[in-house]
Design a protein around this motif. Structure first.
Motif, PDB file in Angstrom:
ATOM      1  N   SER A   1       0.892  -1.174  -0.030  1.00 59.96           N
ATOM      2  CA  SER A   1      -0.074   0.072  -0.142  1.00 59.96           C
ATOM      3  C   SER A   1       0.641   1.455   0.004  1.00 59.96           C
ATOM      4  CB  SER A   1      -0.884  -0.051   1.241  1.00 59.96           C
ATOM      5  OG  SER A   1      -1.863  -0.922   0.990  1.00 59.96           O
TER       6      SER A   1
ATOM      7  N   ASN B   1      -3.035   8.394  -3.758  1.00 62.60           N
ATOM      8  CA  ASN B   1      -3.702   8.976  -2.729  1.00 62.60           C
ATOM      9  C   ASN B   1      -3.840  10.542  -3.017  1.00 62.60           C
ATOM     10  OD1 ASN B   1      -4.014   6.747  -1.205  1.00 62.60           O
ATOM     11  ND2 ASN B   1      -2.437   6.983   0.111  1.00 62.60           N
TER      12      ASN B   1
ATOM     13  N   LEU C   1     -10.418   6.109  -2.814  1.00 61.72           N
ATOM     14  CA  LEU C   1     -11.093   5.034  -3.266  1.00 61.72           C
ATOM     15  C   LEU C   1     -10.622   3.676  -3.632  1.00 61.72           C
ATOM     16  CD1 LEU C   1     -14.541   6.750  -3.934  1.00 61.72           C
ATOM     17  CD2 LEU C   1     -13.939   5.899  -1.895  1.00 61.72           C
TER      18      LEU C   1
ATOM     19  N   THR D   1      -8.526   2.303  -1.155  1.00 59.58           N
ATOM     20  CA  THR D   1      -9.372   1.735  -0.015  1.00 59.58           C
ATOM     21  C   THR D   1      -9.804   0.273  -0.885  1.00 59.58           C
ATOM     22  OG1 THR D   1      -9.914   3.584   0.776  1.00 59.58           O
ATOM     23  CG2 THR D   1     -11.314   1.659   1.087  1.00 59.58           C
ATOM     24  N   SER D   2      -9.992   0.195  -2.173  1.00 57.74           N
ATOM     25  CA  SER D   2     -10.528  -1.020  -2.859  1.00 57.74           C
ATOM     26  C   SER D   2      -9.564  -2.001  -2.802  1.00 57.74           C
ATOM     27  CB  SER D   2     -11.226  -0.863  -4.039  1.00 57.74           C
ATOM     28  OG  SER D   2     -11.637  -1.753  -4.691  1.00 57.74           O
TER      29      SER D   2
ATOM     30  N   GLN E   1      -7.126  -2.543  -0.774  1.00 57.09           N
ATOM     31  CA  GLN E   1      -6.881  -3.033   0.702  1.00 57.09           C
ATOM     32  C   GLN E   1      -7.790  -3.772   1.206  1.00 57.09           C
ATOM     33  OE1 GLN E   1      -6.192   0.869   2.573  1.00 57.09           O
ATOM     34  NE2 GLN E   1      -4.004   0.637   2.407  1.00 57.09           N
ATOM     35  N   PHE E   2      -8.970  -3.501   0.452  1.00 54.00           N
ATOM     36  CA  PHE E   2     -10.258  -4.470   1.054  1.00 54.00           C
ATOM     37  C   PHE E   2      -9.962  -5.755   0.183  1.00 54.00           C
ATOM     38  CE2 PHE E   2     -14.346  -6.282  -0.569  1.00 54.00           C
ATOM     39  CZ  PHE E   2     -14.671  -6.496   0.738  1.00 54.00           C
TER      40      PHE E   2
END
Length: 203
Positions: free
Chosen positions: A104, A112, A118, A121-122, A124-125
Motif C-alpha cells: 500500500s 492518494n 477509493l 481502499t478497494s 486494501q479491501f
C-alpha cells in the motif's frame, strides 16, 4: 517499507498485467465508459425524440450488456479452471505472505490524490478479503458483483423502455443506475492490480 511494493511495481512495468485479469479489468473499465455514453445517449434521445437517437440508446444498451456478459464469462472460465488445477491453494499461500501495508505504501504514493482514496481502499479491501476468506471466495464474490451489475443494467433498460412507451421521464433510475456502473472500475479494474500483486510476489 515498500520492499514488496517496489518489486511488484518493477515486474509489472516489465511484463504488464497478466491475462485473463487484464481483459477482465478492461471490461469493468468499459462498464463505466459505456454507462457514461448511455446516459449521454438517453439525454440526447429525450431532446431529439427521433428514430436515430432512440436507436443509439438501444445500441449502447446492447454493448453494455454484451460487455458484462464477457466479464462474467471470463470469471466463470477462470474459476472453473482454477478449481480443477488447485491454483487457489497456491494463491492463498501468496496472499498469506503479502504485506498489505508494504504494498500500500508504494501504491499510495501515486493513488492518494483525493482525501478519500477509493481505489487504494478497494485494493486494501481486496487483499484483506483474500487473506481472511481465501482467493477463491474473493472471486466468487466478484462473480456475484458482476451479476449485480447485469441486473442493474437490465433494470435501467426496463425503465428506459417504459419511459419511451409512456412518455413519463424517469430521471431518477438513470441517475441511480449510472452511479452503480461508474463505480465498477474502483473494484474490478482494481481487481487486476490485486491479483497481480500475488502473481508477481515471487517473480
Amino acid at each position: 517499507m515498500g520492499v514488496q511494493g517496489r518489486k511488484i511495481f518493477a515486474v509489472t512495468a516489465e511484463r504488464g498485467f497478466p491475462e485473463p485479469w487484464l481483459s477482465f479489468g478492461n471490461c469493468l473499465c468499459n462498464e463505466s465508459a459505456l454507462s457514461t455514453r448511455l446516459k449521454a445517449a438517453i439525454e440526447t434521445a429525450r431532446k431529439e425524440q427521433d428514430g436515430v437517437s432512440l436507436a443509439t440508446v438501444g445500441e449502447v444498451f446492447d454493448a453494455k450488456q454484451a460487455n458484462l456478459a464477457t466479464a462474467a464469462g471470463i470469471l466463470q472460465q477462470v474459476r472453473s479452471e482454477y478449481d480443477g488445477t488447485g491454483e487457489w491453494k497456491r494463491l492463498d499461500a501468496l496472499a498469506a505472505r503479502l504485506d498489505i501495508a508494504d504494498v500500500s505504501e508504494e501504491w499510495g504514493a501515486v493513488l492518494n490524490v483525493h482525501p478519500l482514496p477509493l481505489v487504494m481502499t478497494s485494493l486494501q479491501f481486496n487483499w484483506a478479503y483474500m487473506k481472511e476468506h481465501g482467493v477463491a471466495a474473493f472471486y466468487a464474490m466478484c462473480s456475484e458483483y458482476v451479476a449485480a451489475l447485469q441486473k442493474n443494467t437490465a433494470r435501467w433498460r426496463t425503465a428506459w423502455t417504459t419511459e419511451v412507451e409512456t412518455g413519463a421521464v424517469d430521471i431518477l433510475t438513470t441517475v441511480q443506475c449510472d452511479l452503480v456502473s461508474i463505480e465498477a472500475p474502483l473494484h474490478c479494474d482494481a481487481c487486476k492490480k490485486t491479483i497481480t500483486a500475488l502473481l508477481y510476489l515471487d517473480v
